[in-house]
Design a protein around this motif. Sequence first.
Motif, PDB file in Angstrom:
ATOM      1  N   VAL A 264      41.083  17.618   2.068  1.00 34.14           N
ATOM      2  CA  VAL A 264      41.581  18.465   3.152  1.00 34.14           C
ATOM      3  C   VAL A 264      42.965  19.014   2.815  1.00 34.14           C
ATOM      4  O   VAL A 264      43.247  20.195   3.036  1.00 34.14           O
ATOM      5  CB  VAL A 264      41.614  17.676   4.480  1.00 34.14           C
ATOM      6  N   VAL A 265      43.824  18.180   2.245  1.00 42.37           N
ATOM      7  CA  VAL A 265      45.176  18.620   1.891  1.00 42.37           C
ATOM      8  C   VAL A 265      45.128  19.641   0.771  1.00 42.37           C
ATOM      9  O   VAL A 265      45.829  20.669   0.818  1.00 42.37           O
ATOM     10  CB  VAL A 265      46.039  17.405   1.491  1.00 42.37           C
ATOM     11  N   VAL A 266      44.329  19.407  -0.246  1.00 45.68           N
ATOM     12  CA  VAL A 266      44.227  20.351  -1.359  1.00 45.68           C
ATOM     13  C   VAL A 266      43.644  21.679  -0.884  1.00 45.68           C
ATOM     14  O   VAL A 266      44.136  22.755  -1.249  1.00 45.68           O
ATOM     15  CB  VAL A 266      43.365  19.763  -2.497  1.00 45.68           C
ATOM     16  N   GLY A 267      42.606  21.625  -0.066  1.00 47.11           N
ATOM     17  CA  GLY A 267      41.996  22.862   0.431  1.00 47.11           C
ATOM     18  C   GLY A 267      42.876  23.593   1.418  1.00 47.11           C
ATOM     19  O   GLY A 267      42.798  24.808   1.538  1.00 47.11           O
ATOM     20  N   GLY A 268      43.737  22.863   2.126  1.00 46.18           N
ATOM     21  CA  GLY A 268      44.589  23.469   3.154  1.00 46.18           C
ATOM     22  C   GLY A 268      44.186  22.951   4.518  1.00 46.18           C
ATOM     23  O   GLY A 268      43.037  23.129   4.935  1.00 46.18           O
ATOM     24  N   ILE A 269      45.104  22.282   5.202  1.00 45.42           N
ATOM     25  CA  ILE A 269      44.794  21.693   6.498  1.00 45.42           C
ATOM     26  C   ILE A 269      44.355  22.775   7.486  1.00 45.42           C
ATOM     27  O   ILE A 269      45.032  23.781   7.663  1.00 45.42           O
ATOM     28  CB  ILE A 269      46.014  20.928   7.047  1.00 45.42           C
ATOM     29  N   GLY A 270      43.211  22.559   8.111  1.00 39.88           N
ATOM     30  CA  GLY A 270      42.691  23.506   9.084  1.00 39.88           C
ATOM     31  C   GLY A 270      41.770  24.559   8.496  1.00 39.88           C
ATOM     32  O   GLY A 270      41.242  25.378   9.231  1.00 39.88           O
ATOM     33  N   SER A 271      41.540  24.536   7.174  1.00 41.02           N
ATOM     34  CA  SER A 271      40.693  25.540   6.536  1.00 41.02           C
ATOM     35  C   SER A 271      39.350  24.947   6.150  1.00 41.02           C
ATOM     36  O   SER A 271      39.270  24.065   5.285  1.00 41.02           O
ATOM     37  CB  SER A 271      41.387  26.100   5.288  1.00 41.02           C
ATOM     38  N   LEU A 272      38.287  25.429   6.766  1.00 42.24           N
ATOM     39  CA  LEU A 272      36.948  24.962   6.411  1.00 42.24           C
ATOM     40  C   LEU A 272      36.549  25.450   5.021  1.00 42.24           C
ATOM     41  O   LEU A 272      35.963  24.707   4.235  1.00 42.24           O
ATOM     42  CB  LEU A 272      35.937  25.432   7.446  1.00 42.24           C
ATOM     43  N   PHE A 273      36.860  26.705   4.733  1.00 41.64           N
ATOM     44  CA  PHE A 273      36.550  27.235   3.403  1.00 41.64           C
ATOM     45  C   PHE A 273      37.300  26.458   2.331  1.00 41.64           C
ATOM     46  O   PHE A 273      36.763  26.137   1.273  1.00 41.64           O
ATOM     47  CB  PHE A 273      36.912  28.724   3.327  1.00 41.64           C
ATOM     48  N   GLY A 274      38.567  26.134   2.623  1.00 41.89           N
ATOM     49  CA  GLY A 274      39.353  25.364   1.677  1.00 41.89           C
ATOM     50  C   GLY A 274      38.755  23.988   1.418  1.00 41.89           C
ATOM     51  O   GLY A 274      38.771  23.489   0.291  1.00 41.89           O
ATOM     52  N   SER A 275      38.180  23.370   2.459  1.00 44.19           N
ATOM     53  CA  SER A 275      37.551  22.059   2.293  1.00 44.19           C
ATOM     54  C   SER A 275      36.349  22.141   1.360  1.00 44.19           C
ATOM     55  O   SER A 275      36.114  21.243   0.550  1.00 44.19           O
ATOM     56  CB  SER A 275      37.122  21.505   3.651  1.00 44.19           C
ATOM     57  N   VAL A 276      35.585  23.223   1.468  1.00 47.40           N
ATOM     58  CA  VAL A 276      34.414  23.407   0.598  1.00 47.40           C
ATOM     59  C   VAL A 276      34.850  23.568  -0.857  1.00 47.40           C
ATOM     60  O   VAL A 276      34.344  22.894  -1.764  1.00 47.40           O
ATOM     61  CB  VAL A 276      33.581  24.616   1.053  1.00 47.40           C
ATOM     62  N   VAL A 277      35.804  24.467  -1.090  1.00 47.46           N
ATOM     63  CA  VAL A 277      36.286  24.709  -2.451  1.00 47.46           C
ATOM     64  C   VAL A 277      36.911  23.445  -3.033  1.00 47.46           C
ATOM     65  O   VAL A 277      36.638  23.061  -4.174  1.00 47.46           O
ATOM     66  CB  VAL A 277      37.309  25.862  -2.467  1.00 47.46           C
ATOM     67  N   SER A 278      37.748  22.786  -2.245  1.00 46.21           N
ATOM     68  CA  SER A 278      38.445  21.587  -2.708  1.00 46.21           C
ATOM     69  C   SER A 278      37.471  20.457  -3.001  1.00 46.21           C
ATOM     70  O   SER A 278      37.635  19.719  -3.982  1.00 46.21           O
ATOM     71  CB  SER A 278      39.464  21.155  -1.663  1.00 46.21           C
ATOM     72  N   GLY A 279      36.445  20.285  -2.165  1.00 45.95           N
ATOM     73  CA  GLY A 279      35.469  19.228  -2.385  1.00 45.95           C
ATOM     74  C   GLY A 279      34.752  19.384  -3.712  1.00 45.95           C
ATOM     75  O   GLY A 279      34.598  18.418  -4.471  1.00 45.95           O
ATOM     76  N   ILE A 280      34.312  20.601  -4.007  1.00 44.08           N
ATOM     77  CA  ILE A 280      33.637  20.863  -5.288  1.00 44.08           C
ATOM     78  C   ILE A 280      34.610  20.668  -6.446  1.00 44.08           C
ATOM     79  O   ILE A 280      34.271  20.063  -7.469  1.00 44.08           O
ATOM     80  CB  ILE A 280      33.056  22.290  -5.311  1.00 44.08           C
ATOM     81  N   LEU A 281      35.830  21.191  -6.287  1.00 44.29           N
ATOM     82  CA  LEU A 281      36.838  21.075  -7.347  1.00 44.29           C
ATOM     83  C   LEU A 281      37.120  19.614  -7.688  1.00 44.29           C
ATOM     84  O   LEU A 281      37.101  19.222  -8.868  1.00 44.29           O
ATOM     85  CB  LEU A 281      38.128  21.767  -6.893  1.00 44.29           C
ATOM     86  N   ILE A 282      37.364  18.797  -6.673  1.00 43.41           N
ATOM     87  CA  ILE A 282      37.704  17.401  -6.919  1.00 43.41           C
ATOM     88  C   ILE A 282      36.492  16.614  -7.404  1.00 43.41           C
ATOM     89  O   ILE A 282      36.591  15.778  -8.314  1.00 43.41           O
ATOM     90  CB  ILE A 282      38.301  16.776  -5.643  1.00 43.41           C
ATOM     91  N   GLY A 283      35.320  16.888  -6.823  1.00 46.65           N
ATOM     92  CA  GLY A 283      34.115  16.196  -7.282  1.00 46.65           C
ATOM     93  C   GLY A 283      33.837  16.433  -8.752  1.00 46.65           C
ATOM     94  O   GLY A 283      33.574  15.492  -9.514  1.00 46.65           O
ATOM     95  N   GLU A 284      33.924  17.689  -9.182  1.00 47.23           N
ATOM     96  CA  GLU A 284      33.686  18.001 -10.593  1.00 47.23           C
ATOM     97  C   GLU A 284      34.795  17.453 -11.477  1.00 47.23           C
ATOM     98  O   GLU A 284      34.536  16.987 -12.596  1.00 47.23           O
ATOM     99  CB  GLU A 284      33.562  19.525 -10.781  1.00 47.23           C
ATOM    100  N   ALA A 285      36.034  17.511 -11.002  1.00 46.34           N
ATOM    101  CA  ALA A 285      37.146  17.009 -11.804  1.00 46.34           C
ATOM    102  C   ALA A 285      37.016  15.512 -12.053  1.00 46.34           C
ATOM    103  O   ALA A 285      37.282  15.022 -13.153  1.00 46.34           O
ATOM    104  CB  ALA A 285      38.474  17.315 -11.102  1.00 46.34           C
ATOM    105  N   VAL A 286      36.583  14.767 -11.029  1.00 50.95           N
ATOM    106  CA  VAL A 286      36.427  13.311 -11.171  1.00 50.95           C
ATOM    107  C   VAL A 286      35.388  12.980 -12.239  1.00 50.95           C
ATOM    108  O   VAL A 286      35.584  12.056 -13.049  1.00 50.95           O
ATOM    109  CB  VAL A 286      36.028  12.689  -9.821  1.00 50.95           C
ATOM    110  N   TYR A 287      34.299  13.729 -12.274  1.00 50.38           N
ATOM    111  CA  TYR A 287      33.213  13.415 -13.206  1.00 50.38           C
ATOM    112  C   TYR A 287      33.395  14.054 -14.582  1.00 50.38           C
ATOM    113  O   TYR A 287      32.978  13.471 -15.596  1.00 50.38           O
ATOM    114  CB  TYR A 287      31.873  13.864 -12.605  1.00 50.38           C
TER     115      TYR A 287
END
Length: 338
Positions: A264-287
């Motif tokens: 949520v912080v990486v995507g931007g607090i209050g941004s649903l689109f940011g949560s989607v982008v950030s989730g994919i970014l962090i998920g792929e980065a971890v793996y």
Amino acid sequence: MFSSLRLDTDRLSPSGAAVWGVIALLLLLSFAVQPGLFVDQFIGGLVYGVSLILIALGLSIILGLLGIVNFAHGALFMLGAYFTYQLMSVWGVSFWVALVVAPTLVGLFGVLIERLVLQWLYDETPITGLLATFGVAMMIQEATRATWGGTPLSVQTPTVLTMGADLVVTTVARIRLFSVAVAVVAILGVYLLIERTDFGLSVRAGVLDREMAGFLGIDMPKRFVAMFFLGSFIAGLGGVLRGTAVGMDPMMGQQFIIITFVVVVVGGIGSLFGSVVSGILIGEAVYLTPLILTSLAKVSGVEALAIPGIGGLVPYLVMIVVLMVRPRGLFGQEGFLE
């Protein structure tokens, strides 16, 4: 807030283009060195990422609408997995029924939390809601441990989803691809509800000016309940998919909520689109980060590049880098919650 679903990016600078170019080259190198493992890790990162997104979406909905940092959201995610276990393993319900019933039960449980606890905190500071929901999360976690025990549990995945899907260079369990597909449908559903319906329009109006929306006859308390149900339902859905794919334990909610706050912080607090982008970014980065470093170590002969356990540090490293460049996150709004 909800309007931040729309893409609003700055022009890509030369330095930014260079960074993305280096990342692309590293990904190509990893694919060339270990193509099967690369695809397998990519799918794994995608599955992990959508699990984060399903929690982060509900968290962002509640935060954007109510201004409450709901620390109990991870516990609702965990309940989705345990309700699935209860339905399938104890009561003999099929997975396809549990896929709908378990998130619905979690949604109703979320409404119960909103009515009993959170409705009294709407005008308080965010830290008050955070502390209250932290207490609720601990209560749910211990209740779960008392009801189902503290040992990891699992459910029987439907045969059609245990079969492998041939991706040429590797074979992936269908449950992983199914999880991604369900998450995509959920994300699109949330977008259409908020951006393309009168209900979503009234919710966004209430977010911008709750008092004026009330003067216009919009019943915001009922909409608060409906959106809290939606956010809890999505978290429960994520728990169903995660629990079915890899199993469950009482600590899974606590483990995921911490990473979800990073999303949520990486995507931007209050941004649903940011949560989607950030989730994919962090998920792929971890793996993919460990795989990239391992590939570099093989090509260069420098074994020190294969850093053990780097995957666990990646989300926090990504957060540090993003906040150094964009303090509000990738798609955050200036002044939100100030």
